[in-house]
Design a protein around this motif. Sequence first.
Motif, PDB file in Angstrom:
ATOM      1  N   ALA A 164      46.321  37.760  46.469  1.00 26.82           N
ATOM      2  CA  ALA A 164      45.189  37.787  45.553  1.00 26.82           C
ATOM      3  C   ALA A 164      43.920  37.464  46.329  1.00 26.82           C
ATOM      4  N   THR A 165      42.815  38.062  45.901  1.00 28.23           N
ATOM      5  CA  THR A 165      41.529  37.807  46.536  1.00 28.23           C
ATOM      6  C   THR A 165      40.433  37.940  45.492  1.00 28.23           C
ATOM      7  N   HIS A 166      39.242  37.516  45.866  1.00 22.67           N
ATOM      8  CA  HIS A 166      38.093  37.649  44.965  1.00 22.67           C
ATOM      9  C   HIS A 166      37.421  39.003  45.174  1.00 22.67           C
TER      10      HIS A 166
ATOM     11  N   ASN B 181      35.139  39.521  48.218  1.00 19.13           N
ATOM     12  CA  ASN B 181      35.689  39.334  49.559  1.00 19.13           C
ATOM     13  C   ASN B 181      36.142  40.685  50.140  1.00 19.13           C
TER      14      ASN B 181
ATOM     15  N   GLN C  56      39.896  42.376  51.448  1.00 14.40           N
ATOM     16  CA  GLN C  56      40.409  43.586  50.806  1.00 14.40           C
ATOM     17  C   GLN C  56      40.704  44.661  51.848  1.00 14.40           C
TER      18      GLN C  56
ATOM     19  N   CYS D 217      40.673  34.452  36.074  1.00 12.35           N
ATOM     20  CA  CYS D 217      41.860  33.739  36.565  1.00 12.35           C
ATOM     21  C   CYS D 217      41.542  32.401  37.222  1.00 12.35           C
ATOM     22  N   GLU D 218      40.265  32.144  37.469  1.00 15.94           N
ATOM     23  CA  GLU D 218      39.897  30.907  38.159  1.00 15.94           C
ATOM     24  C   GLU D 218      38.597  30.363  37.586  1.00 15.94           C
TER      25      GLU D 218
ATOM     26  N   ARG E 150      36.046  33.191  37.059  1.00 13.12           N
ATOM     27  CA  ARG E 150      35.917  34.277  38.041  1.00 13.12           C
ATOM     28  C   ARG E 150      37.140  35.169  37.970  1.00 13.12           C
ATOM     29  N   ASP E 151      36.914  36.461  38.200  1.00 14.07           N
ATOM     30  CA  ASP E 151      38.012  37.424  38.258  1.00 14.07           C
ATOM     31  C   ASP E 151      38.665  37.384  39.632  1.00 14.07           C
ATOM     32  N   GLY E 152      39.821  37.978  39.739  1.00 16.98           N
ATOM     33  CA  GLY E 152      40.512  38.128  41.013  1.00 16.98           C
ATOM     34  C   GLY E 152      41.118  39.507  41.117  1.00 16.98           C
ATOM     35  N   TYR E 153      41.446  39.928  42.327  1.00 22.70           N
ATOM     36  CA  TYR E 153      42.138  41.197  42.561  1.00 22.70           C
ATOM     37  C   TYR E 153      43.553  40.871  43.018  1.00 22.70           C
ATOM     38  N   LEU E 154      44.525  41.628  42.519  1.00 17.12           N
ATOM     39  CA  LEU E 154      45.913  41.450  42.912  1.00 17.12           C
ATOM     40  C   LEU E 154      46.369  42.665  43.716  1.00 17.12           C
TER      41      LEU E 154
END
Length: 76
Positions: free
Chosen positions: A7-9, A12, A16, A33-34, A41-45
């Motif tokens: 997972a990342t923001h 970032n 990615q 998610c955070e 804040r959202d995150g990417y999976l």
Amino acid sequence: MQRIQAATHPENLAEQKALEKAGFTLEGVIRACEFRAGKYRDGYLYSRLRDDPGPVVGNGSVTGSENDASGEPSEH
């Protein structure tokens, strides 16, 4: 192992790009998610499965980079 994930923001881009070069696939956005600095804040999976094709050296990135390893624009 069948699956690994990371997972990342969204901001970032370097992470990615590294994940994509390593053969990971963006699965989606994890909304809110955070909680940090007073806001959600959202995150990417990202994930990679055992049967996914291996990374290709010099492949393009969904983050929009069209540069080769030297940082110069790729020729298409």
